[in-house]
Scaffold this active site. Structure first.
Site, PDB file in Angstrom:
ATOM      1  N   SER A  44      19.232  47.558 -40.268  1.00 46.08           N
ATOM      2  CA  SER A  44      19.241  46.365 -41.134  1.00 46.08           C
ATOM      3  C   SER A  44      19.489  45.154 -40.248  1.00 46.08           C
ATOM      4  O   SER A  44      20.468  44.444 -40.398  1.00 46.08           O
ATOM      5  CB  SER A  44      20.338  46.491 -42.184  1.00 46.08           C
ATOM      6  OG  SER A  44      21.614  46.479 -41.572  1.00 46.08           O
ATOM      7  N   HIS A 176      21.105  52.629 -44.658  1.00 44.09           N
ATOM      8  CA  HIS A 176      21.653  53.727 -43.846  1.00 44.09           C
ATOM      9  C   HIS A 176      21.767  55.050 -44.604  1.00 44.09           C
ATOM     10  O   HIS A 176      22.062  56.086 -44.007  1.00 44.09           O
ATOM     11  CB  HIS A 176      23.051  53.347 -43.312  1.00 44.09           C
ATOM     12  CG  HIS A 176      23.020  52.204 -42.343  1.00 44.09           C
ATOM     13  ND1 HIS A 176      24.157  51.660 -41.824  1.00 44.09           N
ATOM     14  CD2 HIS A 176      21.991  51.515 -41.808  1.00 44.09           C
ATOM     15  CE1 HIS A 176      23.833  50.667 -40.995  1.00 44.09           C
ATOM     16  NE2 HIS A 176      22.532  50.565 -40.980  1.00 44.09           N
ATOM     17  N   GLN A 184      26.063  48.579 -47.879  1.00 42.21           N
ATOM     18  CA  GLN A 184      25.670  49.437 -46.749  1.00 42.21           C
ATOM     19  C   GLN A 184      26.803  50.293 -46.192  1.00 42.21           C
ATOM     20  O   GLN A 184      26.593  51.435 -45.810  1.00 42.21           O
ATOM     21  CB  GLN A 184      25.092  48.547 -45.650  1.00 42.21           C
ATOM     22  CG  GLN A 184      24.560  49.270 -44.448  1.00 42.21           C
ATOM     23  CD  GLN A 184      23.956  48.295 -43.447  1.00 42.21           C
ATOM     24  OE1 GLN A 184      22.808  47.898 -43.579  1.00 42.21           O
ATOM     25  NE2 GLN A 184      24.730  47.889 -42.463  1.00 42.21           N
ATOM     26  N   GLU A 185      28.012  49.712 -46.134  1.00 44.00           N
ATOM     27  CA  GLU A 185      29.099  50.456 -45.482  1.00 44.00           C
ATOM     28  C   GLU A 185      30.461  50.258 -46.148  1.00 44.00           C
ATOM     29  O   GLU A 185      30.834  49.140 -46.483  1.00 44.00           O
ATOM     30  CB  GLU A 185      29.230  50.017 -44.009  1.00 44.00           C
ATOM     31  CG  GLU A 185      28.010  50.341 -43.174  1.00 44.00           C
ATOM     32  CD  GLU A 185      27.907  49.477 -41.921  1.00 44.00           C
ATOM     33  OE1 GLU A 185      28.944  48.963 -41.446  1.00 44.00           O
ATOM     34  OE2 GLU A 185      26.792  49.295 -41.432  1.00 44.00           O
ATOM     35  N   GLU A 226      24.988  56.665 -39.631  1.00 40.29           N
ATOM     36  CA  GLU A 226      26.167  56.357 -38.819  1.00 40.29           C
ATOM     37  C   GLU A 226      27.248  57.435 -38.917  1.00 40.29           C
ATOM     38  O   GLU A 226      28.391  57.220 -38.521  1.00 40.29           O
ATOM     39  CB  GLU A 226      26.734  55.001 -39.235  1.00 40.29           C
ATOM     40  CG  GLU A 226      25.750  53.876 -38.950  1.00 40.29           C
ATOM     41  CD  GLU A 226      26.272  52.489 -39.284  1.00 40.29           C
ATOM     42  OE1 GLU A 226      27.209  52.391 -40.112  1.00 40.29           O
ATOM     43  OE2 GLU A 226      25.751  51.521 -38.723  1.00 40.29           O
ATOM     44  N   ASP A 264      30.902  46.379 -45.571  1.00 36.35           N
ATOM     45  CA  ASP A 264      29.753  45.637 -45.068  1.00 36.35           C
ATOM     46  C   ASP A 264      28.640  45.809 -46.093  1.00 36.35           C
ATOM     47  O   ASP A 264      27.842  46.740 -46.002  1.00 36.35           O
ATOM     48  CB  ASP A 264      29.289  46.150 -43.698  1.00 36.35           C
ATOM     49  CG  ASP A 264      28.042  45.397 -43.218  1.00 36.35           C
ATOM     50  OD1 ASP A 264      27.659  44.412 -43.892  1.00 36.35           O
ATOM     51  OD2 ASP A 264      27.460  45.780 -42.188  1.00 36.35           O
ATOM     52  N   GLU A 310      32.126  41.918 -44.538  1.00 40.07           N
ATOM     53  CA  GLU A 310      31.126  41.435 -43.575  1.00 40.07           C
ATOM     54  C   GLU A 310      29.817  41.195 -44.322  1.00 40.07           C
ATOM     55  O   GLU A 310      29.473  41.976 -45.215  1.00 40.07           O
ATOM     56  CB  GLU A 310      30.968  42.556 -42.523  1.00 40.07           C
ATOM     57  CG  GLU A 310      29.827  42.423 -41.556  1.00 40.07           C
ATOM     58  CD  GLU A 310      29.617  43.747 -40.778  1.00 40.07           C
ATOM     59  OE1 GLU A 310      30.572  44.555 -40.631  1.00 40.07           O
ATOM     60  OE2 GLU A 310      28.482  43.976 -40.346  1.00 40.07           O
ATOM     61  N   ARG A 391      25.231  50.477 -33.699  1.00 35.90           N
ATOM     62  CA  ARG A 391      24.051  50.155 -34.479  1.00 35.90           C
ATOM     63  C   ARG A 391      23.672  51.325 -35.378  1.00 35.90           C
ATOM     64  O   ARG A 391      23.849  52.487 -35.033  1.00 35.90           O
ATOM     65  CB  ARG A 391      22.844  49.828 -33.578  1.00 35.90           C
ATOM     66  CG  ARG A 391      22.949  48.587 -32.723  1.00 35.90           C
ATOM     67  CD  ARG A 391      23.265  47.293 -33.417  1.00 35.90           C
ATOM     68  NE  ARG A 391      22.555  46.939 -34.619  1.00 35.90           N
ATOM     69  CZ  ARG A 391      21.848  45.824 -34.798  1.00 35.90           C
ATOM     70  NH1 ARG A 391      21.711  44.975 -33.804  1.00 35.90           N
ATOM     71  NH2 ARG A 391      21.286  45.554 -35.959  1.00 35.90           N
ATOM     72  N   LYS A 414      33.731  48.796 -34.816  1.00 36.72           N
ATOM     73  CA  LYS A 414      33.153  49.455 -35.989  1.00 36.72           C
ATOM     74  C   LYS A 414      32.201  50.541 -35.502  1.00 36.72           C
ATOM     75  O   LYS A 414      31.168  50.253 -34.897  1.00 36.72           O
ATOM     76  CB  LYS A 414      32.403  48.431 -36.850  1.00 36.72           C
ATOM     77  CG  LYS A 414      31.917  49.034 -38.169  1.00 36.72           C
ATOM     78  CD  LYS A 414      31.292  47.994 -39.053  1.00 36.72           C
ATOM     79  CE  LYS A 414      29.842  47.767 -38.708  1.00 36.72           C
ATOM     80  NZ  LYS A 414      29.110  47.014 -39.736  1.00 36.72           N
TER      81      LYS A 414
HETATM   82  C1  2PG Z   1      25.573  46.485 -39.470  1.00 34.43           C
HETATM   83  C2  2PG Z   1      24.986  47.531 -38.585  1.00 34.43           C
HETATM   84  C3  2PG Z   1      25.957  48.490 -37.980  1.00 34.43           C
HETATM   85  P1  2PG Z   1      22.456  47.985 -38.340  1.00 34.43           P
HETATM   86  O1  2PG Z   1      24.894  45.955 -40.349  1.00 34.43           O
HETATM   87  O2  2PG Z   1      26.699  46.082 -39.256  1.00 34.43           O
HETATM   88  O3  2PG Z   1      26.737  49.189 -38.881  1.00 34.43           O
HETATM   89  O4  2PG Z   1      23.885  48.139 -39.099  1.00 34.43           O
HETATM   90  O5  2PG Z   1      22.676  48.396 -36.942  1.00 34.43           O
HETATM   91  O6  2PG Z   1      21.537  48.854 -39.082  1.00 34.43           O
HETATM   92  O7  2PG Z   1      22.103  46.515 -38.420  1.00 34.43           O
HETATM   93 MG    MG Z   2      26.554  44.417 -40.728  1.00 37.54          MG
END
Ligand code: 2PG
Ligand code: MG
Length: 438
Positions: A44, A176, A184-185, A226, A264, A310, A391, A414
């Site tokens: 992303s 993810h 996302q997280e 992840e 996040d 975030e 990432r 992270k």
């Molecule tokens: C994020 C990252 C890592 P990506 O958005 O913070 O967790 O995701 O690497 O897919 O951008």
């Molecule tokens: Mg992020």
């Protein structure tokens, strides 16, 4: 710094955790010191990130080969650097950026450039018989310096930890994890100032407790890109918070005291531009305005021990970030990722608008080690926290980010809790912590 003379640079295509290629570069100095680095890519990614140059040849890896990058390193970068006396990391990185002055390093590829920058750093550290973090610390001091007091947040007990604490992604969705949350997280972070190894242990215990909580509720416990759980079929973005609180307690810890939660949402991924209510939470079938989105987060912050959010808003939604920061910035970390893409230019804009109080750092978003350090320095000089991140698209066993976080005094790193390429990073930080008795 002792000068380093570059003898040889080679590169090759390797596989990253997302099962697509990336580049690994080796730099050899006169005298025999060798450094190697490979670079990750995002799933992303922010639209202003340094480019990930790919071949585009559909006959290989669906267009995602990295042979061009390999050629750029060996045929375009190496000839310029061959036999050059490099006096500092800054000097090396200046040469690299002058070879490709495009804003997103599209000419040679951000991936090509970063791989050389970091491989050189490792070679120079080896030449100086120093661990990488010491070399980075020295490069940072030389180019920047100045000590500032970092901001205190109501929900965070300390301003600084001796070693960046592990922010560990335990549930993932969005890009993810398929058919999971829109956010996302969901991340856990130990708050107490204890030994680093203990903070890892606490997180891992909560992670395993969470697996049981999810199983009990009949959710799958397969992991995403992840290494965090992906509760497929989940119908709300709030439920994971409930499960995590339950898991923290089940593991024997106090939510908000021993362990906090970070989010996040990666809001750019569920933002539909041009709509009256552009924030679309598909698992809840809700369309929200930015103000409603803020209220939504506000409710979650009130109810759960959230210490950081975030990318709560879209990367171009600059109108709403300052209000968001003003409202919650004293209490929690309001962090930019896609918004700031580890680049001084965007961080400066965020500072001018008072949009954030902390920044996620990913070296491949900017493309050289020096530019990463400059951005981290700018953040620190404003009392802002830095959080160094893996990432989600494809990562490798390269552990640069841990040395970087330690050297720069970041508050958190992270990184996901499982999958080899993530575990390798924790094992590197455990090594650093042990070496430094922290
Ligand atoms: C994020 C990252 C890592 P990506 O958005 O913070 O967790 O995701 O690497 O897919 O951008
Ligand atoms: Mg992020």
């Amino acid at each position: 710094m002792k000068q380093s003379i570059i003898k040889k640079i080679t590169a090759r295509e390797i596989l990253a955790s997302g099962a697509y290629p990336t580049v690994e570069t080796t730099v050899e100095l006169r005298g025999g010191a060798i450094g190697r680095a490979s670079v990750p890519y995002g799933a992303s990614a922010g639209s202003n990130e340094a480019s990930v140059l790919l071949d585009g040849n559909k006959k290989r890896y669906g267009g995602r080969g990295c042979q061009k990058v390999v050629r750029n390193v060996e045929k375009k970068i190496f000839p310029t650097l061959r036999n050059k006396k490099i006096k500092s990391q800054r000097m090396l990185d200046k040469i690299l950026t002058s070879l490709d002055p495009t804003p997103r390093k599209t000419k040679l590829g951000g991936n090509a450039i970063l791989s050389v920058s970091v491989a050189f750093a490792r070679a120079a550290a080896a030449q100086q018989k120093k661990p990488l973090y010491k070399y980075i610390k020295q490069s940072m001091k030389r180019s920047v310096g100045k000590k500032v007091r970092l901001q205190k947040k109501k929900r965070l007990p300390v301003r600084e930890y001796p070693v960046a604490r592990p922010m560990m992604v335990v549930i993932e969705g969005g890009k993810h994890g398929e058919n999971s949350t829109d956010f996302q997280e969901y991340i856990i972070c130990p708050l107490k100032n204890i030994k680093y190894a203990e903070s890892v242990r606490i997180n891992i215990e909560v992670y395993h407790a969470l697996k049981k909580v999810l199983k009990k509720r009949k959710y799958g416990t397969n992991v995403g890109t992840e290494g965090a759980f992906v509760p497929a079929g989940i119908k709300s973005n709030e439920l994971p918070l409930k499960f995590i609180v339950e898991a923290i307690k089940a593991a024997g810890y106090k939510p908000g005291v021993d362990v906090g939660i970070a989010l996040d949402p990666a809001a750019s991924e569920f933002y539909v531009p041009g709509k009256k209510r552009p924030y679309f939470l598909s698992c809840e079938k809700k369309r929200l305005t930015a103000v409603q989105m803020m209220q939504y987060y506000g409710r979650l912050i009130k109810k759960y021990p959230i210490v950081s959010i975030e990318d709560g808003f879209d990367e171009d939604d600059w109108d709403h970030w300052p209000t968001w920061h003003k409202k919650f910035g004293k209490e929690i970390l309001i962090m930019g990722d896609d918004l700031t893409v580890t680049q001084e230019k965007f961080l400066q804009k965020a500072i001018d608008l008072s949009a954030i109080n902390s920044i996620l750092i990913k070296p491949n978003q900017v493309g050289t080690l020096t530019e990463t350090l400059d951005t981290m320095h700018l953040a620190k000089s404003r009392g802002m926290h830095t959080i160094v991140s893996h990432r989600g698209g494809g990562d490798t066993n390269d552990t640069l980010i841990m040395d970087l976080a330690y050297a720069a005094g970041s508050l958190f790193t992270k990184v996901g809790p499982s999958r080899g390429e993530r575990v390798e990073k924790y094992n590197r930080m455990l090594e650093i912590a042990l070496e430094n008795k922290k």
